[in-house]
Enzyme design. Structure first.
Site, PDB file in Angstrom:
ATOM      1  N   ALA A   4       0.785  -1.283  -0.048  1.00 43.39           N
ATOM      2  CA  ALA A   4       0.012  -0.072  -0.245  1.00 43.39           C
ATOM      3  C   ALA A   4       1.003   1.274   0.090  1.00 43.39           C
ATOM      4  CB  ALA A   4      -0.851  -0.218   1.187  1.00 43.39           C
ATOM      5  N   ASP A   5       0.308   2.327  -0.327  1.00 43.93           N
ATOM      6  CA  ASP A   5       0.953   3.685  -0.454  1.00 43.93           C
ATOM      7  C   ASP A   5      -0.188   4.430  -0.400  1.00 43.93           C
ATOM      8  OD1 ASP A   5       3.398   5.084  -0.702  1.00 43.93           O
ATOM      9  OD2 ASP A   5       2.139   6.406  -1.907  1.00 43.93           O
ATOM     10  N   THR A   6       0.238   5.692   0.751  1.00 45.10           N
ATOM     11  CA  THR A   6      -0.739   6.592   0.847  1.00 45.10           C
ATOM     12  C   THR A   6      -0.166   8.296   0.584  1.00 45.10           C
ATOM     13  OG1 THR A   6      -1.714   5.416   2.741  1.00 45.10           O
ATOM     14  CG2 THR A   6      -2.180   7.827   2.733  1.00 45.10           C
TER      15      THR A   6
END
Length: 197
Positions: free
Chosen positions: A77-79
């Protein structure tokens, strides 16, 4: 049957350094192990909005894919924080963090998390967006937050679950947990779909 039972045949791996993501995945009552990969979290300039964190999540997946076993289901994941189409990443230093918080002060911005689910045989990606509105932050509040919490590993220089979130965030439209780093409801639904395909 609950998702955790459906996942019994998989070794679930969270590929992340983030203690927040680990905490959030734990909240779904899924058994998993944690590892990480080192990549440069850069992206092609033509990408916009949700394409950016999805691209970075997929790059993390590419970096881990060779370590997959037959029964492994991995999650990356990446935010990102997006203010008026400008990406506010992790701050380079204190001055950069201060500048970001001043930009976010009194404004509404998007927090977008891109997630990639993958096994040896298949892969899917999705994203989730939350709108976050800050009150006007004083310089004193910003200085206190930076001194005590040192949010240099966080996109946009803040953690919603920390003091700044308690005193500064007036409104969130969308998933609170997404702002922390993982859209738990969307992830739960996507995992169910993924293992049923």
């Amino acid at each position: 049957m609950l998702l955790k039972e459906k996942l019994k045949n998989y070794q679930v791996v969270l590929v992340s350094n983030s203690p927040r993501r680990k905490e959030l995945l734990k909240g779904l009552e899924i058994d998993f192990m944690v590892t990480s990969v080192d990549i440069h979290e850069t992206f092609p300039k033509h990408l916009i909005g949700q394409e950016i964190p999805i691209h970075i999540a997929q790059e993390k997946a590419k970096a881990y894919v060779n370590q997959l076993l037959e029964n492994t289901l991995a999650i990356t994941a990446d935010t990102i924080v997006l203010l008026e189409n400008k990406v506010l990443g992790k701050p380079k230093d204190r001055n950069n963090a201060k500048e970001m918080l001043r930009q976010l002060s009194g404004q509404t911005h998007d927090v977008i998390t891109g997630v990639c689910l993958f096994t040896k045989n298949k892969k899917t990606s999705f994203s989730s967006t939350s709108k976050v509105t800050f009150k006007e932050l004083t310089d004193e509040e910003i200085e206190h937050y930076l001194s005590v919490y040192q949010p240099y590993d966080k996109a946009g220089s803040y953690g919603v679950q920390e003091w700044i979130g308690f005193i500064g965030i007036e409104r969130i439209e969308g998933s609170y947990f997404n702002v922390m780093g993982l859209p738990t409801v969307a992830l739960y639904k996507e995992l169910e779909k993924f293992i049923c395909k």
